[in-house]
Motif scaffolding. Structure first.
Motif, PDB file in Angstrom:
ATOM      1  N   UNK A  60       0.806  -1.247  -0.137  1.00 36.12           N
ATOM      2  CA  UNK A  60       0.141   0.122  -0.019  1.00 36.12           C
ATOM      3  C   UNK A  60       0.919   1.330  -0.023  1.00 36.12           C
ATOM      4  N   UNK A  61       1.916   1.387   0.777  1.00 41.62           N
ATOM      5  CA  UNK A  61       2.675   2.422   0.851  1.00 41.62           C
ATOM      6  C   UNK A  61       3.224   2.710   2.324  1.00 41.62           C
ATOM      7  N   UNK A  62       4.255   3.751   2.497  1.00 47.32           N
ATOM      8  CA  UNK A  62       4.996   3.871   3.804  1.00 47.32           C
ATOM      9  C   UNK A  62       4.349   4.175   4.959  1.00 47.32           C
ATOM     10  N   UNK A  63       3.197   5.027   4.698  1.00 42.08           N
ATOM     11  CA  UNK A  63       2.214   5.581   5.724  1.00 42.08           C
ATOM     12  C   UNK A  63       1.545   4.052   6.393  1.00 42.08           C
ATOM     13  N   UNK A  64       0.930   3.587   5.279  1.00 39.10           N
ATOM     14  CA  UNK A  64       0.183   2.218   5.685  1.00 39.10           C
ATOM     15  C   UNK A  64       1.076   1.418   6.698  1.00 39.10           C
ATOM     16  N   UNK A  65       2.346   1.139   6.126  1.00 41.60           N
ATOM     17  CA  UNK A  65       3.719   0.514   6.834  1.00 41.60           C
ATOM     18  C   UNK A  65       3.761   0.986   8.275  1.00 41.60           C
ATOM     19  N   UNK A  66       3.983   2.389   8.454  1.00 45.25           N
ATOM     20  CA  UNK A  66       4.159   2.977   9.546  1.00 45.25           C
ATOM     21  C   UNK A  66       3.081   2.780  10.494  1.00 45.25           C
ATOM     22  N   UNK A  67       1.908   2.911   9.961  1.00 47.90           N
ATOM     23  CA  UNK A  67       0.538   2.602  11.002  1.00 47.90           C
ATOM     24  C   UNK A  67       0.635   1.090  11.533  1.00 47.90           C
ATOM     25  N   UNK A  68       1.213   0.073  10.799  1.00 48.60           N
ATOM     26  CA  UNK A  68       1.071  -1.143  11.225  1.00 48.60           C
ATOM     27  C   UNK A  68       2.434  -1.287  12.303  1.00 48.60           C
ATOM     28  N   UNK A  69       3.446  -0.846  11.824  1.00 47.12           N
ATOM     29  CA  UNK A  69       4.845  -1.009  12.763  1.00 47.12           C
ATOM     30  C   UNK A  69       4.373  -0.285  14.002  1.00 47.12           C
ATOM     31  N   UNK A  70       3.750   1.050  13.941  1.00 43.31           N
ATOM     32  CA  UNK A  70       3.722   1.727  15.491  1.00 43.31           C
ATOM     33  C   UNK A  70       2.548   1.047  15.952  1.00 43.31           C
ATOM     34  N   UNK A  71       1.475   0.560  15.362  1.00 44.74           N
ATOM     35  CA  UNK A  71       0.388  -0.026  16.162  1.00 44.74           C
ATOM     36  C   UNK A  71       0.878  -1.324  16.812  1.00 44.74           C
ATOM     37  N   UNK A  72       1.970  -2.084  16.351  1.00 40.43           N
ATOM     38  CA  UNK A  72       2.771  -3.450  16.531  1.00 40.43           C
ATOM     39  C   UNK A  72       3.371  -2.826  18.095  1.00 40.43           C
ATOM     40  N   UNK A  73       4.359  -2.020  17.930  1.00 41.37           N
ATOM     41  CA  UNK A  73       5.035  -1.589  18.838  1.00 41.37           C
ATOM     42  C   UNK A  73       4.202  -0.908  19.981  1.00 41.37           C
ATOM     43  N   UNK A  74       3.515  -0.441  19.894  1.00 35.16           N
ATOM     44  CA  UNK A  74       2.409   0.186  21.037  1.00 35.16           C
ATOM     45  C   UNK A  74       1.562  -1.091  21.650  1.00 35.16           C
ATOM     46  N   UNK A  75       1.210  -1.707  20.688  1.00 34.69           N
ATOM     47  CA  UNK A  75       0.393  -3.060  21.171  1.00 34.69           C
ATOM     48  C   UNK A  75       1.243  -3.944  21.978  1.00 34.69           C
ATOM     49  N   UNK A  76       2.235  -4.082  21.467  1.00 33.96           N
ATOM     50  CA  UNK A  76       3.292  -5.353  22.093  1.00 33.96           C
ATOM     51  C   UNK A  76       3.792  -4.687  23.336  1.00 33.96           C
ATOM     52  N   UNK A  77       4.162  -3.203  23.599  1.00 35.37           N
ATOM     53  CA  UNK A  77       4.743  -2.627  24.527  1.00 35.37           C
ATOM     54  C   UNK A  77       3.591  -2.891  25.760  1.00 35.37           C
ATOM     55  N   UNK A  78       2.263  -2.734  25.421  1.00 30.44           N
ATOM     56  CA  UNK A  78       1.468  -3.068  26.542  1.00 30.44           C
ATOM     57  C   UNK A  78       1.229  -4.527  26.835  1.00 30.44           C
ATOM     58  N   UNK A  79       1.439  -5.270  25.690  1.00 30.98           N
ATOM     59  CA  UNK A  79       1.470  -6.828  26.151  1.00 30.98           C
ATOM     60  C   UNK A  79       2.597  -7.057  27.155  1.00 30.98           C
ATOM     61  N   UNK A  80       3.797  -6.362  27.092  1.00 29.29           N
ATOM     62  CA  UNK A  80       4.929  -6.584  27.930  1.00 29.29           C
ATOM     63  C   UNK A  80       4.430  -6.546  29.258  1.00 29.29           C
ATOM     64  N   UNK A  81       3.682  -5.178  29.434  1.00 27.25           N
ATOM     65  CA  UNK A  81       3.161  -4.854  30.740  1.00 27.25           C
ATOM     66  C   UNK A  81       2.102  -5.984  31.208  1.00 27.25           C
TER      67      UNK A  81
END
Length: 394
Positions: A60-81
């Protein structure tokens, strides 16, 4: 997937839906299956590290990739907690719970700092221990006394359909590990064949285990006691008169949580490294330790953020926020898979449509606090990238 989630996710799900968590589990499994097939299809075409962060950028494009990566990082950071809080609730219940959770985070961050990560052999050992513990719990719970109203029609629909959907969103947290398979494309023999099979088989096996344990816990405790329990699987063996098994359950939960936390710290650190190299996160995080070859700055930053989260939120908040980020991550995976051409397609587009719609529905029915915090953190990420792109142009 068969980790700390099975020791933690049923209680908040029962608080939302009562015995309707069983229906929620089925709905979460349907959405997870759709997402899994999308991830498998994409992994076969792009057998490279990075998962949906890469798929979104490529399809799709860089913005979509960013949203996926950012969502992964914030979601998995919460998973760590959530993993740290789960470990502490079983290993050190009471007033020491949160300090012990922080200590676990810092200790495992230190392990990762020196380049020691969980290997495939260790994974097998950890999962074997957890499965043995779950078998013991199930046998004790099924053969012990049962509540009379655990699965009555009234208790199933206590929270209504909104509560059932919210339970599905919270339980989705426990399924999310199958994405990790897709990120290993560069390290797997014949990834175009192996990864799709591995994802689907892993999801099916996990679902069977979760259904068996969910029914056991409901029969043993009932939805009200389950909803209020900080360590529900310990309560199952205690209610059944098998208190001797409680230490075994606590050990199993602790092993599962620490194993998942160790892998999460390593995975988030490396995803953050990849995003920093593409300027989607601060360049400061792109550093690799010259001796230990790990993204040490990213892992230190992660440990600090997770420690703050552990001290300020409870387990349900952590699971809800984690589900918010992970569901958005899979939304991008479904949309990316939908754009694939016929020669790369393994599953019908209807599954990607159902998966994307399911992700949006489950996100919308998560606890309001999780949605609000998730939207704010998502906006922070978007704002950062806008500022960053403007700075790079000048």
């Amino acid at each position: 997937m068969i980790g700390a989630g099975i020791f933690a996710a049923f209680a908040p799900a029962a608080a939302a839906a009562g015995a309707g968590l069983v229906i929620g589990l089925a709905l979460a499994a349907v959405v997870a299956f759709c997402n899994a097939t999308s991830s498998a299809q994409l992994a076969a075409q792009y057998p490279t590290s990075g998962g949906t962060y890469v798929y979104g950028r490529e399809r799709i494009g860089p913005w979509t990739g960013f949203l996926a990566g950012w969502s992964f990082v914030i979601g998995k950071t919460a998973s760590c907690a959530a993993m740290a809080l789960t470990f502490a609730s079983y290993a050190a219940p009471g007033s020491w719970s949160k300090p012990v959770a922080v200590a676990a985070i810092l200790a495992l961050a230190a392990v990762n700092y020196f380049g020691v990560t969980r290997t495939a052999a260790l994974t097998k050992v950890l999962v074997t221990i957890v499965l043995i513990v779950l078998v013991v719990i199930t046998i004790i719970g099924i053969t012990g006394p049962h509540t009379t109203d655990a699965v009555s029609i009234e208790s199933v629909f206590t929270g209504g359909w909104y509560g059932i959907l919210q339970a599905a969103g919270l339980l989705f947290f426990a399924f999310a590990g199958y994405a990790r398979i897709a990120t290993l494309g560069e390290e797997v023999v014949r990834p175009e064949r192996t990864i799709p099979r591995a994802i689907v088989i892993a999801l099916f096996v996990t679902l069977v285990v979760y259904v068996v344990v969910a029914v056991t816990v409901l029969l043993s405790l009932g939805s009200d006691r389950l909803a209020a329990s900080p360590a529900p699987l310990v309560d199952v063996v205690t209610v059944a008169g098998s208190a001797w098994a409680a230490p075994l359950v606590r050990i199993g939960a602790s092993v599962a949580a620490l194993g998942a936390l160790l892998a999460l710290v390593a995975g988030i650190g490396r995803t953050s490294l990849a995003m920093a190299r593409n300027h989607d996160l601060p360049d400061f995080l792109a550093a690799v330790h010259p001796r230990y070859s790990v993204p040490h700055r990213a892992e230190i930053a992660l440990a600090l953020v997770v420690s703050v989260m552990v001290l300020t939120i409870d387990l349900r908040d952590a699971i809800g926020f984690s589900s918010f980020g992970v569901l958005l991550y899979y939304l991008v995976a479904n949309v990316s898979a939908y754009t694939q051409t016929a020669d790369s397609r393994r599953y019908p587009k209807s599954l990607q449509i159902l998966g994307a719609a399911g992700c949006l529905l489950l996100v919308a029915t998560l606890p309001p606090a999780s949605i609000i915090v998730g939207v704010v953190v998502l906006a922070v990420g978007v704002s950062y990238r806008l500022v960053r792109l403007r700075a790079l142009r000048t």
